[in-house]
Design a protein around this motif. Structure first.
Motif, PDB file in Angstrom:
ATOM      1  N   LEU A 221       0.810  -1.223  -0.028  1.00 47.74           N
ATOM      2  CA  LEU A 221      -0.104   0.023  -0.180  1.00 47.74           C
ATOM      3  C   LEU A 221       0.711   1.241   0.114  1.00 47.74           C
ATOM      4  O   LEU A 221       2.024   1.161   0.441  1.00 47.74           O
ATOM      5  CB  LEU A 221      -0.762  -0.028   0.992  1.00 47.74           C
TER       6      LEU A 221
ATOM      7  N   ALA B  90      -8.843   3.391  -4.886  1.00 48.22           N
ATOM      8  CA  ALA B  90      -8.372   2.921  -3.706  1.00 48.22           C
ATOM      9  C   ALA B  90      -9.072   1.674  -3.339  1.00 48.22           C
ATOM     10  O   ALA B  90      -8.899   1.175  -2.197  1.00 48.22           O
ATOM     11  CB  ALA B  90      -8.407   4.037  -2.685  1.00 48.22           C
TER      12      ALA B  90
ATOM     13  N   THR C 240      -2.701   6.121  -1.492  1.00 43.85           N
ATOM     14  CA  THR C 240      -3.877   5.295  -1.537  1.00 43.85           C
ATOM     15  C   THR C 240      -4.734   5.600  -0.244  1.00 43.85           C
ATOM     16  O   THR C 240      -6.009   5.610  -0.325  1.00 43.85           O
ATOM     17  CB  THR C 240      -3.514   3.781  -1.461  1.00 43.85           C
TER      18      THR C 240
ATOM     19  N   SER D  91     -14.440   3.083  -0.740  1.00 40.12           N
ATOM     20  CA  SER D  91     -12.895   3.082  -0.285  1.00 40.12           C
ATOM     21  C   SER D  91     -12.933   3.449   1.220  1.00 40.12           C
ATOM     22  O   SER D  91     -12.181   3.142   2.029  1.00 40.12           O
ATOM     23  CB  SER D  91     -12.138   3.780  -1.146  1.00 40.12           C
TER      24      SER D  91
ATOM     25  N   ALA E 295      -8.788   7.131  -0.317  1.00 39.78           N
ATOM     26  CA  ALA E 295      -9.710   6.402   0.480  1.00 39.78           C
ATOM     27  C   ALA E 295     -10.505   7.530   1.205  1.00 39.78           C
ATOM     28  O   ALA E 295     -11.572   7.263   1.534  1.00 39.78           O
ATOM     29  CB  ALA E 295      -9.076   5.085   1.218  1.00 39.78           C
TER      30      ALA E 295
END
Length: 477
Positions: free
Chosen positions: A23, A38, A27, A103, A31
């Motif tokens: 990750l 994401a 990301t 997300s 989110a």
């Protein structure tokens, strides 16, 4: 902002060191604002973290599952496991199974799972290089590379195509023998390994690097004899030290991450904020001119309270049901020899009782057929004798009475062929009724024997070295 980004990057490294998918801090930022880019990475990380919480380690199984399972299967599994852990968010449960959106909900679910299950602490407990007797640590990478060619499933465990049942049984027996032979070889290798360890310990007695023993370990002797392996060992120790250092840094900076997660939750609440009026509209309009339904704010609070209480009850009874299902599976798969013996004894007792009932019915029927008719003479007013024929129509009635008493004559017969034929016909009907009763009892016994034989067969299948052999049938004389 810079500190938040560094903390999130540190968390990404900690998760990656523990075996999860890679990750990035970007990301997490996407989110927070519910960007669709994401979604897929967070579903993957949630799947892997749930696997770690359930099995205590991250190996190649979750990676293969993510590559082979469909998106719907992964989403359904993650939702079910999160609910089992107690995460009952409605927004999370209603996410699409095609991984197209949500997300922010996935980020909140990951934070909730990390906080509830202490995932980072479990990562820290599982980390640390174990230095012992075995030298497998130095050859682990070569071993993994050697296994790369054997990932494809082999068909050696499958029986040949077109094989009949006896051939399949012979093939299974051959596989069993092969397995036993491999186990003997493994045992012999383990014994030989222990002998070599003992020789090394005897040869290095009096030399030790730790105070808890008086000899060198196999790994230490190997490193002394192979200096190039010592450099590799030092590199492994440095990598492990870096991972532990990142875990310690996370413990110092995790408060920054949780404050940022509060901002993520606030942004969600702001997006879904309802107007704070006295009445909250449900948004459902009728087909006519009626206004939409409106619910007072007091009722909304009471409904929310009842909803939370119902969720607690559901979670409580879900655990109880799971425990009951586990107990049922254990009880159904395990049976002690004492229980088996008691079951066999009860079956034998039932069969003996049924046989004794049949024997008693046959005896009564035989005695009724062999009983001689009772002849008596009754004087009429004309002083002419009239013959009365009586026959025994009942079995023995009471064991406490003295002697055997027969029932009184049921009919008074005058001499003549028609009355005698009528009584013979009555006797034949009673014999026929008794025979029907015997046939019915014999049918019930056959059904009981078949049922008990099937139960014994199912019970014997649960044991490896048990064969159920039915008894030989007796000839009817």
């Amino acid at each position: 902002m810079a500190q938040i980004r560094q903390t999130i990057e540190l968390l990404c490294k900690v998760l990656s060191d523990s075996g999860t998918s890679l990750l990035k801090a970007e990301t997490f930022r996407l989110a927070k604002f519910s960007h669709d880019d994401a979604v897929v990475p967070f579903w993957s990380v949630l799947f892997e973290v749930l696997y770690f919480c359930k099995y205590g380690a991250l190996d190649d199984v979750p990676r293969k599952a993510l590559a082979e399972l469909s998106k719907t299967e992964i989403v359904v599994y993650v939702k079910r496991e999160m609910q089992r852990y107690g995460f009952v968010s409605k927004d999370f449960a209603t996410l699409q199974n095609d991984m197209s959106s949500g997300s922010r909900e996935l980020l909140l679910a990951l934070g909730w799972l990390m906080c509830k299950e202490n995932v980072i602490d479990k990562f820290m407990k599982n980390r640390g290089l174990e230095i012992g007797e075995d030298t497998f640590l130095l050859h682990q990478s070569e071993f993994v590379q050697g296994q790369g060619d054997g990932d494809k499933p082999s068909n050696t465990m499958q029986p040949p195509k077109g094989c009949d049942p006896p051939g399949k049984i012979k093939y299974l027996l051959w596989l069993n023998g092969k397995l036993r032979m491999k186990m003997r070889e493994l045992l012999a290798l383990q014994v030989e390994k222990n002998k070599l360890f003992h020789k090394v310990h005897e040869a290095t007695e009096g030399i030790s690097s730790t105070p808890d023993r008086d000899h060198l370990s196999m790994l230490e002797v190997y490193l002394l004899r192979h200096p190039e392996a010592l450099k590799k060992m030092m590199g492994l120790l440095e990598d492990d030290n870096d991972r532990l250092s990142r875990l310690l840094q996370w413990k110092e900076q995790e408060d920054v991450f949780w404050q940022w997660m509060e901002s993520v939750l606030d942004s969600k609440l702001n997006d879904h904020a309802l107007p704070q009026d006295e009445e909250v509209s449900s948004g459902i309009e009728s087909d006519g001119d009626l206004p939409p339904y409106s619910i007072p704010i007091e009722s909304v609070h009471s409904l929310a309270t009842e909803h939370n209480r119902l969720q607690g009850v559901i979670l409580k009874y879900e655990g109880i049901v799971e425990n009951l299902e586990t107990l049922v599976e254990l009880k159904s798969s395990e049976i002690t020899p004492q229980e088996l013996d008691s079951l066999i004894e009860s079956i034998d007792l039932e069969i003996s009782i049924q046989k004794s009932n049949i024997s008693k019915m046959n005896l009564n029927h035989h005695m009724q057929q062999n009983q001689a008719p009772v002849m008596s003479y009754v004087k009429k007013s004309q002083n002419k004798p009239t013959a009365n024929l009586g026959y025994a129509s009942q079995s023995f009635q009471n064991n406490n009475t003295q002697g055997n008493r027969l029932s009184q004559p049921s009919k008074a017969l005058s001499p003549g062929r028609p009355n005698l034929a009528e009584n013979l016909r009555d006797i034949g009907e009673e014999v026929y009724g008794l025979q029907e009763m015997i046939d019915k009892l014999q049918f019930e016994i056959d059904n009981k024997q078949t049922e008990f034989r099937s139960d014994m067969q199912h019970i014997s299948e649960r044991f490896n070295d048990v064969i159920c052999i039915p008894p030989m049938g007796k000839k009817n004389i």
